[in-house]
Design a protein around this motif. Structure first.
Motif, PDB file in Angstrom:
ATOM      1  N   GLY A  75       0.789  -1.224   0.000  1.00 32.13           N
ATOM      2  CA  GLY A  75       0.000   0.000   0.000  1.00 32.13           C
ATOM      3  C   GLY A  75       0.823   1.278   0.000  1.00 32.13           C
ATOM      4  N   PRO A 425      -7.637   1.900  -5.987  1.00 35.54           N
ATOM      5  CA  PRO A 425      -7.301   1.711  -4.573  1.00 35.54           C
ATOM      6  C   PRO A 425      -7.038   0.243  -4.235  1.00 35.54           C
ATOM      7  CG  PRO A 425      -9.101   3.272  -4.781  1.00 35.54           C
ATOM      8  CD  PRO A 425      -8.853   2.716  -6.163  1.00 35.54           C
ATOM      9  N   ALA A 428      -3.738  -0.807  -5.664  1.00 35.04           N
ATOM     10  CA  ALA A 428      -2.658  -0.163  -4.921  1.00 35.04           C
ATOM     11  C   ALA A 428      -2.231  -0.982  -3.703  1.00 35.04           C
ATOM     12  CB  ALA A 428      -3.073   1.246  -4.494  1.00 35.04           C
ATOM     13  N   GLN A 656      -3.947   5.397  -1.097  1.00 32.29           N
ATOM     14  CA  GLN A 656      -4.834   4.674  -2.023  1.00 32.29           C
ATOM     15  C   GLN A 656      -5.915   5.605  -2.575  1.00 32.29           C
ATOM     16  OE1 GLN A 656      -4.586   2.765   1.290  1.00 32.29           O
ATOM     17  NE2 GLN A 656      -2.538   2.495   0.420  1.00 32.29           N
TER      18      GLN A 656
END
Ligand SMILES: Nc1nc2c(c(=O)[nH]1)N[C@H]1C(S)=C(S)[C@@H](COP(=O)(O)OP(=O)(O)OC[C@H]3O[C@@H](n4cnc5c(=O)[nH]c(N)nc54)[C@H](O)[C@@H]3O)O[C@H]1N2
Ligand SMILES: Nc1nc2c(c(=O)[nH]1)N[C@H]1C(S)=C(S)[C@@H](COP(=O)(O)OP(=O)(O)OC[C@H]3O[C@@H](n4cnc5c(=O)[nH]c(N)nc54)[C@H](O)[C@@H]3O)O[C@H]1N2
Ligand code: SF4
Ligand SMILES: [Mo]
Length: 693
Positions: A75, A425, A428, A656
């Motif tokens: 992340g 997101p 990610a 994200q």
């Protein structure tokens, strides 16, 4: 100029379920224009703003163009570019390691809204790998309608807009905005023009209300009570189809007795719809022949989805509108490959016993895992641990209820691979990100297995960027590394050939035709009975005891209790300009809807000191987000409608892309689930608001 443009025909895809026939102008491997094709089978020339913008997906500067491997912490937004060979080895190595340590069930395969043929190739991949766990959004998208239909009358009763109806009920379906499952609004609007009457059941005054005879402005989350009220009126006033009921339904007297309690007056208190309007609408529906119900997502956006779908199918049945032209029909498939053989279901015969959801006793025939149960397996090891996830064509961090729980689950996985066309997101958070080719860039087939009785050709019109692979190719190559290679093809293109072969066609011949549809055959029950244990449409379910289902459609309660601390009710609807969490990165669409809008009545706005365009904090018991106020009297002062699917592609990767800020699923929960499908409450949530200071 126009001279050098080559015009090709294909169908729109991946911006909703797809369906519009397109004329695509191509020059030097670039799409220069897209127009609606007036000859379109479903669309008759129609194209929406998403369709017009759809080529921008291919050329966006930030599109994923190379396989990526996580470089920093999960992340953190740091990536290393790797080759396809390395990427496939990484994914295969990790999935096989998990299989070795924990067994194949510890790997789940994830997919979202069905977008194309890769949906079924993913199920095949899971089956060949030996995992019974395909996680999908079906719990909140069509499975309740489809599978409840199969249990009740042996098929999924879809709206037939190809034959004239006297009246249509849009039951929580914003068809002119969402065109769901290829029910492109063209055929529907043509009928309205030809005099088809309309009843709209929606908490908002949507576009179609202008054309409607009756609008029922329902309290969100109470559709099952309303359907029981309709049944009460139709039965007590003797407006049902007596011959059909007598000959072709089972359990009528039980149903009649059961719905006696649901008088329009009582139902009015629950649904906020005036009793006279309930009477009027029920009478109109029962007396128009044929009448069709186009039902939408709200049927399955709360824990009572099974009962709601049951009650509505009972309505179709007792009025004699099941499987008649212009009613709710059993669409017959053309002669194409069966889904079972395509996904090699034969290789995993005990799937239904071993899948995660077996533990939760979901309704038989639901073969995908509800996202809530997937996360329980990851986070709590119930009924067994899941450690690896291969996800494509989906963005769970935005689209599963309770996003914080999704975040925790994704972070806890030993291994996460995501195939997408853009850094989302969810992507990610991955260990490996795979760049997919997308619509227009490979030969694809639309609408397979969706239940409307046709498939559409989506031939390739341009070459993808060099390292973007169609999901089918990715899985065909991955499959050779994680399952018996002989069960995969030399070339992924064979999958599209496999689908149309039983029709005696090559893919190229199918493309010439544009679509294949099954025969127009109605009232099949007259020959063989309904495909249920009793051979009848089961108003009372004969399998109820065996499958631990309620025999008659119930109304027990509101989906969430009223709570004085949360005095307003929140619902949501899809945006006309985006697909769920997708495409906010396309400038042409984002210009049309730059911010997530919270629709509220001016009376409500005034009460809370909110002006048009203000940032508003929305809170439920489960979380809080911010959206932008849009004042409109098309919504009841007690109700708010927030936008779903928002994140900010222009934001920072290490957060994200602000997935928490405006994401509707920060406000939802998996604490309460409908037992039959594992469905959470997405609509009808008690909430409160304040102006952001
Ligand atoms: N609160 C709330 N939650 C909901 C809903 C709701 O109304 N409210 N709706 C529910 C419903 S009905 C559904 S169907 C789900 C949808 O849930 P998802 O399917 O997870 O949502 P999408 O935004 O459609 O996700 C699509 C992802 O696929 C990517 N994509 C597009 N084309 C391709 C391709 O060709 N290949 C690959 N690999 N990726 C591609 C897009 O970039 C995007 O990131 O959400 C459900 N969740
Ligand atoms: N533009 C666009 N098109 C899409 C999609 C998209 O994201 N964007 N998603 C695609 C997918 S996967 C799906 S499943 C379909 C869904 O297509 P629809 O079923 O049309 O989906 P929604 O917009 O969620 O809901 C439809 C209507 O329900 C109303 N509504 C809200 N709460 C309630 C309620 O409690 N009861 C009733 N009766 N009505 C209520 C909303 O105001 C809205 O007008 O659309 C597909 N098409
Ligand atoms: S309505 Fe759907 S299929 Fe038609 S152009 Fe728009 S996005 Fe494409
Ligand atoms: Mo959906």
């Amino acid at each position: 100029m126009e001279d050098n443009i080559r015009w090709m025909k294909t169908h729109c895809a991946r911006m909703d379920h797809g369906g519009c026939s397109l004329l695509v102008g191509v020059k030097d491997n670039q799409i220069v224009r897209v127009k609606g094709d007036p000859e379109g089978y479903l669309s008759k020339g129609y194209i929406c703003p998403k369709g017009v913008a759809s080529p921008d997906r291919l050329t966006h500067p930030d599109r994923l163009r190379h396989p990526l491997k996580r470089a920093g912490k999960r992340g953190e937004g740091k990536w290393e570019r790797i080759t396809w060979e390395e990427a496939l080895q990484e994914v295969a190595g990790n999935l096989l390691e998990i299989k070795e340590k924990y067994g194949p069930k510890a790997v789940a395969f994830g997919v979202g809204m069905p977008k194309g043929l890769e949906h079924f190739v993913l199920i095949r991949l899971a089956n060949l790998f030996g995992s019974p766990n395909v996680v999908a959004s079906q719990d909140v998208c069509h499975a309740p309608r489809e599978i409840t239909g199969i249990h009740t009358c042996g098929f999924y009763p879809v709206a037939d807009f190809h034959h004239p109806s006297k009246l249509a009920v849009l039951w929580g379906s914003n068809i002119t905005s969402t065109n769901e499952e290829g029910e492109i609004n063209s055929l529907f609007l043509e009928q309205v023009k030809n005099g088809m009457e309309l009843i709209v059941i929606d908490p908002r005054r949507i576009d179609t209300v202008k054309k409607a005879r009756i609008w029922l402005q329902i309290r969100p989350g109470t559709d099952n009570a309303l359907a029981l009220g309709f049944l009460n009126v139709i039965i007590s006033e003797g407006l049902y189809d007596k011959e059909f009921v007598e000959k072709w339904t089972a359990g009528f007297s039980d149903l009649a007795e059961h719905v006696k309690d649901f008088t329009p007056e009582r139902v009015s208190e629950i649904t906020w719809v005036a009793s006279e309007l309930i009477r009027d609408a029920a009478r109109c529906y029962a007396q128009a022949k044929p009448a069709v119900i186009q039902w939408g997502n709200p049927i399955e956006h709360n824990i009572f989805t099974f009962d709601t779908a049951r009650a509505i199918i009972c309505l179709m049945a007792i009025t004699g509108n099941l499987d008649v032209p212009g009613g709710n029909m059993e669409a017959k498939d053309p002669q194409i490959v069966g889904l079972g053989p395509f996904v090699r279901a034969d290789l995993i015969p005990d799937k239904h016993k071993n899948m995660i959801s077996a533990h939760h006793r979901v309704i038989p025939r639901l073969m995908t895992i509800a996202p809530a149960y997937f996360r329980k397996a990851v986070l709590e090891g119930i009924p067994y641990p899941v450690k690896g996830f291969y996800a494509m064509c989906c963005n769970p961090l935005l689209t599963y209820a309770d996003s914080r729980q999704t975040y925790e689950a994704l972070m806890k996985l030993d291994f996460l691979a995501v195939a997408d066309i853009f850094m989302t997101p969810t992507a990610a958070l991955a260990d490996i990100v795979l760049p997919a080719a997308t619509h227009f860039e490979f030969d694809d087939i639309g609408h397979l297995g969706i239940g409307h009785g046709y498939i559409l050709a989506r031939p390739k019109v341009v070459e993808p960027p060099e390292e973007c692979w169609p999901d089918m190719k990715i899985m065909n190559e991955l499959g050779k590394r994680i399952s018996p290679p002989e069960l995969w093809h030399d070339d992924y293109h064979t999958f599209v050939e496999d689908v149309v072969k039983p029709a005696g066609l090559t893919y190229a011949e199918f493309v010439e035709k544009g679509y294949l549809k099954g025969p127009d055959r109605f009232k099949s029950y007259e020959k063989k009975g309904f495909k249920t244990p009793t051979g009848k449409a089961e108003l009372a379910l004969s399998t109820a005891e065996k499958f631990k289902l309620t025999p008659l459609p119930q109304y027990t309660d509101l989906p969430e209790d009223d709570d004085p601390a949360y005095p307003l009710l929140l619902t949501s609807a899809k945006s006309r300009f985006f697909l769920h969490s997708s495409y906010r990165w396309l400038e042409r669409l984002r210009k049309l809807r730059p911010h997530p809008l919270l629709e509220m009545n001016p009376v409500t706005a005034q009460k809370y000191g909110i002006n048009e365009g203000d940032e508003v904090v929305i809170e439920t018991k489960y979380g809080r987000i911010t959206q932008v106020a849009r004042l409109t009297d098309s919504i009841d002062p007690r109700v708010l409608c927030a936008a779903h699917g928002w994140w900010f592609p222009e934001g920072r990767p290490e957060t994200q892309y602000d997935w928490e800020k405006s994401n509707f699923n920060m406000l939802t929960s998996t604490g309460k689930l409908g037992r039959e499908y594992g469905t959470p409450n997405l609509k009808g949530l008690p909430c409160r608001i304040s102006r952001k200071t």
